[in-house]
Design an enzyme around this catalytic site. Sequence first.
Site, PDB file in Angstrom:
ATOM      1  N   SER A 315       0.767  -1.253   0.171  1.00  0.00           N
ATOM      2  CA  SER A 315      -0.124  -0.126   0.079  1.00  0.00           C
ATOM      3  C   SER A 315       0.914   1.212   0.001  1.00  0.00           C
ATOM      4  O   SER A 315       1.600   1.460  -1.074  1.00  0.00           O
ATOM      5  CB  SER A 315      -0.911   0.005   1.016  1.00  0.00           C
ATOM      6  OG  SER A 315      -2.067   0.846   1.043  1.00  0.00           O
ATOM      7  N   ASP A 326       9.946   5.313 -10.381  1.00  0.00           N
ATOM      8  CA  ASP A 326       9.745   5.947 -11.685  1.00  0.00           C
ATOM      9  C   ASP A 326      10.506   7.051 -12.142  1.00  0.00           C
ATOM     10  O   ASP A 326      10.862   7.501 -13.084  1.00  0.00           O
ATOM     11  CB  ASP A 326       8.316   6.420 -11.607  1.00  0.00           C
ATOM     12  CG  ASP A 326       7.213   5.184 -11.947  1.00  0.00           C
ATOM     13  OD1 ASP A 326       7.820   4.245 -12.056  1.00  0.00           O
ATOM     14  OD2 ASP A 326       5.976   5.711 -12.126  1.00  0.00           O
ATOM     15  N   LYS A 340      -0.942  -4.407  -3.136  1.00  0.00           N
ATOM     16  CA  LYS A 340      -2.107  -3.665  -2.637  1.00  0.00           C
ATOM     17  C   LYS A 340      -2.313  -2.242  -3.112  1.00  0.00           C
ATOM     18  O   LYS A 340      -1.851  -1.132  -2.569  1.00  0.00           O
ATOM     19  CB  LYS A 340      -2.169  -3.723  -1.164  1.00  0.00           C
ATOM     20  CG  LYS A 340      -3.641  -3.323  -0.893  1.00  0.00           C
ATOM     21  CD  LYS A 340      -3.685  -2.860   0.707  1.00  0.00           C
ATOM     22  CE  LYS A 340      -5.037  -1.990   0.778  1.00  0.00           C
ATOM     23  NZ  LYS A 340      -5.153  -0.699   0.310  1.00  0.00           N
TER      24      LYS A 340
END
Length: 482
Positions: A315, A326, A340
């Site tokens: 999460s 990224d 999740k």
Amino acid sequence: MASRFKNYGLVTLGVILGVGVTMQFSSLANKPVEDGMPIDALHQVASVYRLIEADYVEPVDQRKLLTQAISGMVASLDPHSAYLDRAAWRELREGTEGKFVGLGIEIGQSDEGYIKIVAPIEDSPAARAGIQAGDLISHIDGAAVKQMDMDAAIKRMRGAPHSSVVLTIVRKDAPAPRQFTIVREEIQQKSVKGKIVAPGYAWVRVAQFQEPTVDDLANKLAALARAEPDIRGLVLDLRNDPGGLLQGAIGVAAAFLPRGAEVVSTNGQLEESRAHYYSRPEDYMLGRGIDPLAKVPALFKTVPMVVLVNTGSASASEIVAGALQDYKRAAIVGSPTFGKGSVQTIRPLSGETAVKLTTARYYTPGGRSIQARGILPDVPVDETAEGDGLNALRMREADLERHLSNDRMGGQMSEEATRHEDIQEQIRILAEARRRKPLDFGSDDDFQLAQALRQLQGLPVQLSKRASNPTAAAAPLAQQAR
């Protein structure tokens, strides 16, 4: 039989405040619902209710029956939606606030059926009483824990401040079990800790994303810079971090990203669930005041970084790891994360109850959906030099029944469930885990941390056995992560 061993291998790590999920809090500002309720189905529910009330073998509690009906309706949606009664709603609030009344222990399920002490929290009642990492709880106030599920055991250990509980402890090499009487207190849990682990190299661990996490991180980073002015590398440890508040994840990522960089986006049915969040105070501060990240030295925006993750990273942890990956701000080292990637919004109801409802999916700044796939490491490294240990047996989001699918936004690859080892392999892993002392993150015995430091120092890293095995059924993780 195989599923039995898999359940033992899950290692449901958590503090006695419940497992965290990345959440938002919201009032009942729902979208308009189309007219036309399914009247026939509602009549059928009423008929079943009347049948139970009239014909069941003994009288039933009407309120309990209706509460269970609501609970079942919400739970049928996905693994993370739930109806929260008063106790569950209170526990969830305590978890996000970073404080709770209890003993102060991190626990997991042992394969013998006992409760394993992963670690006592520093200066907690359990630590002062002499509870040690690796201890096994066999009885709570005389009741055998083998006959309880984890939730029931946790409820027995919690209670009112200044009340006491008796734990029967089985300790390795001790001649007989010992009883410890421990007085419950309000535990102020620090979600962030860190230290200088080698000259010029710092380690910071975030155990859970709570309301104080961004402040705690800012204070810790400032303290590390004072202790070691020439920091040349940083390891951000998110292993076994189950998540927490969305604002905490945004703030942690913001500490290392340029101001205004996108951290995460969400998409769902509601207008409010289609949003983009950036590394700016208005997106991570929970109230007014001074920006806590203002005290973080500028060097942490550029210092080389490694983020450590494993299957227990879920999460909010995945939001941070995905954003730093990224932007190529950090190398991700470890195992694939839990996967999740969904938002749970808390909708308060009457009577101090609430509904925790999945309302959106999370996406990394590059448009990758985290849901049921997780974040794949750039540098796959096992938990120990011998292999991935119990981490290899833990379930992931894609293993859960009724889990949301990965919607493959941006050309996502397929979902990643836990590899199904044969039963003999599971037995071997569990036997090895029994012989090995519990892993203390940040210690001299922390193999993954040692490899993370080697990554920062430009030295060869011992890659995961699965990643370097050309005959493995799955593609090497290093290739999957490209």
